[in-house]
Design a protein around this motif. Structure first.
Motif, mmCIF file in Angstrom:
data_model
loop_
_atom_site.group_PDB
_atom_site.id
_atom_site.type_symbol
_atom_site.label_atom_id
_atom_site.label_comp_id
_atom_site.label_asym_id
_atom_site.label_seq_id
_atom_site.Cartn_x
_atom_site.Cartn_y
_atom_site.Cartn_z
ATOM 1 N N ARG A 39 0.835 -1.204 0.000
ATOM 2 C CA ARG A 39 0.000 0.000 0.000
ATOM 3 C C ARG A 39 0.875 1.262 0.000
ATOM 4 O O ARG A 39 0.565 2.239 -0.684
ATOM 5 C CB ARG A 39 -0.918 0.019 1.219
ATOM 6 C CG ARG A 39 -2.152 -0.806 1.058
ATOM 7 C CD ARG A 39 -3.167 -0.565 2.184
ATOM 8 N NE ARG A 39 -4.107 -1.657 2.191
ATOM 9 C CZ ARG A 39 -3.971 -2.777 2.904
ATOM 10 N NH1 ARG A 39 -2.942 -2.933 3.702
ATOM 11 N NH2 ARG A 39 -4.876 -3.736 2.824
ATOM 12 N N LYS A 43 0.917 4.112 -2.841
ATOM 13 C CA LYS A 43 0.684 5.512 -2.473
ATOM 14 C C LYS A 43 1.827 6.391 -2.965
ATOM 15 O O LYS A 43 1.598 7.456 -3.544
ATOM 16 C CB LYS A 43 0.550 5.618 -0.955
ATOM 17 C CG LYS A 43 0.291 7.011 -0.447
ATOM 18 C CD LYS A 43 0.154 7.003 1.065
ATOM 19 C CE LYS A 43 -0.020 8.397 1.620
ATOM 20 N NZ LYS A 43 -0.104 8.403 3.092
ATOM 21 N N LYS A 46 1.782 6.915 -6.718
ATOM 22 C CA LYS A 46 0.774 7.912 -7.108
ATOM 23 C C LYS A 46 1.300 9.322 -6.859
ATOM 24 O O LYS A 46 1.086 10.218 -7.685
ATOM 25 C CB LYS A 46 -0.532 7.670 -6.357
ATOM 26 C CG LYS A 46 -1.275 6.438 -6.850
ATOM 27 C CD LYS A 46 -2.577 6.221 -6.097
ATOM 28 C CE LYS A 46 -3.307 5.003 -6.631
ATOM 29 N NZ LYS A 46 -4.571 4.750 -5.907
ATOM 30 N N GLY A 52 -0.921 12.391 -5.892
ATOM 31 C CA GLY A 52 -1.015 12.305 -4.437
ATOM 32 C C GLY A 52 -1.653 13.540 -3.834
ATOM 33 O O GLY A 52 -2.000 14.496 -4.524
#
Length: 97
Positions: A39, A43, A46, A52
């Motif tokens: 994860r 994140k 991105k 983000g």
């Protein structure tokens, strides 16, 4: 002890997680990595692509921040050492000539 994964492995894992119909947890289990780790990689990927949250640091910005903090620590240590060196009084220095 945490495992270190190559940038290529992380990139491929993120691509798989984003393109798969499986959940991140399922993809992580298939790859043998922690779901929390995957994860985090997703994140960060991105953020690196500009997707983000506002103010989130890209990988390049994080690396620069680490480098600059290290440099500041080194400079503080140098200043501390130099602060302990007795200064030669200017009146004791003579100029030959």
């Amino acid at each position: 002890m945490s495992k270190r994964y190559t940038a290529e492995f992380k990139r491929d894992a993120v691509a798989l997680a984003l393109s798969s119909e499986k959940t991140v947890t399922e993809v992580a289990r298939d790859l043998g990595v922690s779901a929390e780790g995957l994860r985090g990689w997703v994140k960060q990927a991105k953020v690196d692509r500009g997707e983000g949250p506002a103010g989130a640091l890209t990988t390049a910005e994080r690396e620069e921040l680490v480098r600059l903090r290290r440099k500041v620590r080194e400079q503080k240590a140098t200043i501390e050492v130099l602060g302990k060196v007795p200064m030669i009084a200017p009146c004791l220095i003579t100029v030959a000539g």
